[in-house]
Scaffold this motif. Structure first.
Motif, PDB file in Angstrom:
ATOM      1  N   ILE A 229       0.872  -1.174   0.000  1.00 20.50           N
ATOM      2  CA  ILE A 229       0.000   0.000   0.000  1.00 20.50           C
ATOM      3  C   ILE A 229       0.909   1.224   0.000  1.00 20.50           C
ATOM      4  N   THR A 230       0.612   2.174  -0.844  1.00 22.15           N
ATOM      5  CA  THR A 230       1.493   3.333  -0.958  1.00 22.15           C
ATOM      6  C   THR A 230       1.264   4.300   0.203  1.00 22.15           C
ATOM      7  N   VAL A 231       2.244   5.147   0.410  1.00 27.20           N
ATOM      8  CA  VAL A 231       2.144   6.158   1.450  1.00 27.20           C
ATOM      9  C   VAL A 231       0.987   7.110   1.161  1.00 27.20           C
ATOM     10  N   ASP A 232       0.817   7.484  -0.102  1.00 31.33           N
ATOM     11  CA  ASP A 232      -0.278   8.381  -0.473  1.00 31.33           C
ATOM     12  C   ASP A 232      -1.640   7.751  -0.195  1.00 31.33           C
ATOM     13  N   GLU A 233      -1.784   6.475  -0.534  1.00 33.48           N
ATOM     14  CA  GLU A 233      -3.044   5.782  -0.267  1.00 33.48           C
ATOM     15  C   GLU A 233      -3.340   5.754   1.232  1.00 33.48           C
ATOM     16  N   LEU A 234      -2.304   5.494   1.993  1.00 30.86           N
ATOM     17  CA  LEU A 234      -2.464   5.393   3.439  1.00 30.86           C
ATOM     18  C   LEU A 234      -2.911   6.728   4.029  1.00 30.86           C
ATOM     19  N   ARG A 235      -2.298   7.813   3.579  1.00 30.08           N
ATOM     20  CA  ARG A 235      -2.618   9.126   4.131  1.00 30.08           C
ATOM     21  C   ARG A 235      -4.030   9.580   3.736  1.00 30.08           C
ATOM     22  N   LYS A 236      -4.469   9.147   2.563  1.00 29.06           N
ATOM     23  CA  LYS A 236      -5.837   9.481   2.140  1.00 29.06           C
ATOM     24  C   LYS A 236      -6.864   8.693   2.944  1.00 29.06           C
ATOM     25  N   ARG A 237      -6.504   7.476   3.320  1.00 32.53           N
ATOM     26  CA  ARG A 237      -7.447   6.580   3.975  1.00 32.53           C
ATOM     27  C   ARG A 237      -7.604   6.885   5.469  1.00 32.53           C
ATOM     28  N   TYR A 238      -6.560   7.462   6.081  1.00 33.19           N
ATOM     29  CA  TYR A 238      -6.569   7.655   7.538  1.00 33.19           C
ATOM     30  C   TYR A 238      -6.398   9.116   7.917  1.00 33.19           C
ATOM     31  N   ASP A 239      -6.931   9.459   9.073  1.00 31.54           N
ATOM     32  CA  ASP A 239      -6.829  10.825   9.582  1.00 31.54           C
ATOM     33  C   ASP A 239      -5.472  11.095  10.221  1.00 31.54           C
ATOM     34  N   ALA A 240      -4.792  10.048  10.642  1.00 38.74           N
ATOM     35  CA  ALA A 240      -3.454  10.184  11.223  1.00 38.74           C
ATOM     36  C   ALA A 240      -2.701   8.873  11.038  1.00 38.74           C
ATOM     37  N   VAL A 241      -1.378   8.977  10.980  1.00 41.63           N
ATOM     38  CA  VAL A 241      -0.514   7.809  10.831  1.00 41.63           C
ATOM     39  C   VAL A 241       0.563   7.884  11.902  1.00 41.63           C
ATOM     40  N   VAL A 242       0.828   6.756  12.558  1.00 44.10           N
ATOM     41  CA  VAL A 242       1.884   6.692  13.569  1.00 44.10           C
ATOM     42  C   VAL A 242       2.912   5.657  13.139  1.00 44.10           C
ATOM     43  N   LEU A 243       4.156   6.085  12.998  1.00 44.10           N
ATOM     44  CA  LEU A 243       5.240   5.196  12.590  1.00 44.10           C
ATOM     45  C   LEU A 243       5.916   4.612  13.824  1.00 44.10           C
ATOM     46  N   CYS A 244       5.732   3.329  14.020  1.00 47.93           N
ATOM     47  CA  CYS A 244       6.352   2.611  15.143  1.00 47.93           C
ATOM     48  C   CYS A 244       7.172   1.460  14.557  1.00 47.93           C
ATOM     49  N   ILE A 245       8.122   1.831  13.714  1.00 46.04           N
ATOM     50  CA  ILE A 245       8.823   0.844  12.885  1.00 46.04           C
ATOM     51  C   ILE A 245      10.105   0.325  13.511  1.00 46.04           C
ATOM     52  N   GLY A 246      10.401   0.773  14.718  1.00 50.30           N
ATOM     53  CA  GLY A 246      11.562   0.245  15.430  1.00 50.30           C
ATOM     54  C   GLY A 246      12.882   0.742  14.874  1.00 50.30           C
ATOM     55  N   ALA A 247      13.947   0.213  15.455  1.00 44.53           N
ATOM     56  CA  ALA A 247      15.308   0.519  15.001  1.00 44.53           C
ATOM     57  C   ALA A 247      15.917  -0.772  14.480  1.00 44.53           C
ATOM     58  N   GLN A 248      15.386  -1.238  13.359  1.00 48.08           N
ATOM     59  CA  GLN A 248      15.694  -2.586  12.890  1.00 48.08           C
ATOM     60  C   GLN A 248      16.936  -2.677  12.003  1.00 48.08           C
ATOM     61  N   LYS A 249      17.574  -1.548  11.736  1.00 46.04           N
ATOM     62  CA  LYS A 249      18.786  -1.600  10.928  1.00 46.04           C
ATOM     63  C   LYS A 249      19.939  -2.054  11.812  1.00 46.04           C
ATOM     64  N   GLN A 250      20.335  -3.316  11.630  1.00 45.49           N
ATOM     65  CA  GLN A 250      21.365  -3.888  12.488  1.00 45.49           C
ATOM     66  C   GLN A 250      22.746  -3.319  12.154  1.00 45.49           C
ATOM     67  N   ARG A 251      23.521  -3.082  13.202  1.00 44.66           N
ATOM     68  CA  ARG A 251      24.885  -2.612  12.996  1.00 44.66           C
ATOM     69  C   ARG A 251      25.742  -3.803  12.558  1.00 44.66           C
ATOM     70  N   ASP A 252      26.393  -3.661  11.435  1.00 51.72           N
ATOM     71  CA  ASP A 252      27.176  -4.760  10.884  1.00 51.72           C
ATOM     72  C   ASP A 252      28.651  -4.605  11.242  1.00 51.72           C
ATOM     73  N   LEU A 253      29.382  -5.655  11.030  1.00 52.63           N
ATOM     74  CA  LEU A 253      30.813  -5.672  11.303  1.00 52.63           C
ATOM     75  C   LEU A 253      31.556  -5.518   9.982  1.00 52.63           C
ATOM     76  N   VAL A 254      32.282  -4.426   9.838  1.00 53.21           N
ATOM     77  CA  VAL A 254      33.065  -4.195   8.624  1.00 53.21           C
ATOM     78  C   VAL A 254      34.451  -4.786   8.871  1.00 53.21           C
ATOM     79  N   ILE A 255      34.663  -5.962   8.313  1.00 52.20           N
ATOM     80  CA  ILE A 255      35.865  -6.706   8.651  1.00 52.20           C
ATOM     81  C   ILE A 255      36.171  -7.708   7.540  1.00 52.20           C
ATOM     82  N   GLU A 256      37.415  -8.048   7.406  1.00 48.34           N
ATOM     83  CA  GLU A 256      37.821  -9.069   6.442  1.00 48.34           C
ATOM     84  C   GLU A 256      37.142 -10.401   6.776  1.00 48.34           C
ATOM     85  N   GLY A 257      36.515 -11.008   5.782  1.00 46.96           N
ATOM     86  CA  GLY A 257      35.856 -12.296   5.971  1.00 46.96           C
ATOM     87  C   GLY A 257      34.382 -12.203   6.326  1.00 46.96           C
TER      88      GLY A 257
END
Length: 486
Positions: A229-257
């Motif tokens: 569902i697109t962001v535009d569709e969502l905003r048209k359909r609802y009076d308010a939107v709350v983003l509770c998407i967490g901090a899911q971008k894991q910190r990676d290890l930049v290392i050989e191997g």
């Protein structure tokens, strides 16, 4: 509150745990609840504090002190002591939407700031909290609260972790129509796929979700906003939107191997394991530690959960590397009460590893230098060096390598558990939400886009479940104020 002299008469008692070796044969919760007699004694230890610091809920020196949702702890401790359980439950749920979650997985900053803890062991607040809500469910006191009036306003909550669920719960009770969008196949977010069964049984999460559904909240799984569902569709359909998407971008290890087969991000490992437990099916993404040597890089709670998971998969060995030195057994002068106590503890995973292999799996002040693979591109060993933690001439903490401490570790699986960088940026970008330091920029939960709000780890960064519940509650308050004016 409680018995006036209880803190002098009774000692702190811990929840009983199942035998470390026997519990490795299943994935059930490892702790037993307190008995009623024990609970009465523990409730009696709560002092008649002039100022109960246990529920102040603030950060001191970067650490959480007291309960962020301001639980009425002395009140329900006293009621448990007096055997008035239903009243204790009623006080508990005035501030906490999901005490069955916090009573199991919260690190209990309330106990760190307990007044008794100035000179003795803290009141067993977390165990009492869990006992109250478990008894409430068992006695049938927890019933659906279906709003009697509806406002006609519609709100979309994106993400079904603790922040999203708390926000949805509050908005639903305010009479708004709430729909929760979740891209995974099950509701719960971190509660379902980030925390292992041993700490939080998935039946506990599912029980709460069913209750929220009965109360009128709509849940849509396997639905990714921006894709299904697109962001535009969502905003048209609802009076308010709350983003509770967490901090899911894991910190990676930049290392050989890092690219070698057998090197995985910790949350990927925990997620596929939980999916297997829920479905009974293993696909090509399943990571099996059976009969393998496992190394976990990262000394936090996620790393400990990886240790416990590998043990249940019958790993051949498991070691956990931490960057920092071992914590002291008692508070240091620069970590005074009521700050969260930075002291040495033995988590459930480490009890199990010691019972299985004869030693604590944690290795301190370790720096990983490189990962080496075999001729087939699979990890076979990990090279490390010991570090020394010092304070430089500018007062900054620095880590310096100690020559001659190099070591090679044989391994078949490497799990990277070094934290999270913040929310995945794509959805925030699609909404046009500004970010700062990789978090959503949202004072008082309002973003720069009218009608779009943000809460939880996406706003404040990686944090505790109890902070997520606080964020969800406060964001709901901001949304409710907005809807009243529009």
């Amino acid at each position: 509150m409680g018995k006036a002299t209880g803190f002098m008469e009774y000692v702190r008692e811990e929840e009983k745990k199942r035998d470390p070796l026997s519990r490795l044969h299943d994935w059930e919760e490892y702790a037993f609840p307190f008995s009623n007699d024990t609970l009465a004694r523990q409730g009696a230890r709560c002092m008649d504090c002039g100022t109960p610091f246990c529920h102040m809920g603030m950060e001191l020196n970067g650490l959480t002190s007291g309960c962020p949702i301001h639980n009425l702890i002395p009140e329900w401790n006293d009621l448990v002591y007096r055997g008035r359980w239903k009243e204790a439950f009623e006080r508990l749920v005035k501030t906490n939407n999901f005490p069955e979650f916090t009573g199991r997985v919260c690190p209990a900053p309330c106990e760190g700031s307990c007044t008794v803890a100035i000179s003795d062991s803290a009141v067993a607040i977390k165990g009492i909290e869990r006992a109250i809500i478990d008894k409430a469910f068992a006695e049938g006191w927890v019933q659906p609260r279906v709003p009697t009036k509806r406002t006609g306003k519609k709100v979309a909550v994106i993400g079904s972790g603790p922040a999203g669920l708390a926000c949805a719960d509050e908005l639903n009770q305010a009479g708004h129509f709430v729909t929760v969008y979740e891209r995974a196949d099950r509701i719960g977010g971190l509660l379902t796929y980030g925390i292992p069964n041993m700490k939080l049984g998935k039946d506990v999460v599912e029980r709460r979700v069913r209750l929220l559904e009965e109360e009128g909240i709509a849940f849509l799984t396997n639905t990714e906003v921006g894709k299904h569902i697109t962001v535009d569709e969502l905003r048209k359909r609802y009076d308010a939107v709350v983003l509770c998407i967490g901090a899911q971008k894991q910190r990676d290890l930049v290392i050989e191997g890092r690219e070698l087969a057998g090197v995985h991000l910790a949350m990927d490992y925990l997620t596929v394991t939980t999916k297997w437990l829920l479905t009974g099916e293993k696909d090509e993404t399943f990571i099996d530690a059976k009969h393998k040597h496992v190394i976990v890089i990262g000394g936090g709670d996620t790393g400990a959960d990886c240790v416990a998971t590998a043990l249940r998969q019958q790993c051949k060995s498991v070691v956990q590397f931490g960057k920092h030195p071992s914590l002291p057994k008692e508070r240091t002068d620069d970590n005074p009460w009521p700050q969260y106590p930075l002291v040495f503890t033995v988590d459930y995973a480490y009890e199990e590893a010691e019972a299985k292999f004869g030693s604590d799996p944690r290795q301190y002040c370790i720096q990983t230098k490189k990962i080496v693979g075999d001729e087939n591109g699979k990890v076979k060993e990990l090279h490390t060096i010991h570090m020394e933690k010092k304070v430089d001439e500018h007062g900054r903490i620095v880590f310096k390598e100690i020559p001659g401490t190099e070591k090679v570790w044989s391994c078949d699986i490497v799990l990277i558990a070094i934290g999270f960088e913040g929310p995945e940026p794509s959805l925030l970008q699609q909404f046009g939400v500004e970010t700062v330091n990789k978090k959503a920029k949202a004072p008082r939960y309002k973003t720069n886009i009218e009608g779009v709000f943000v809460a939880g780890d996406a706003r404040r960064g990686q944090s505790l479940v109890v902070w997520a519940i606080h964020e969800g509650r406060e964001a709901a308050r901001a949304v409710n104020d907005f809807l009243r004016k529009h």
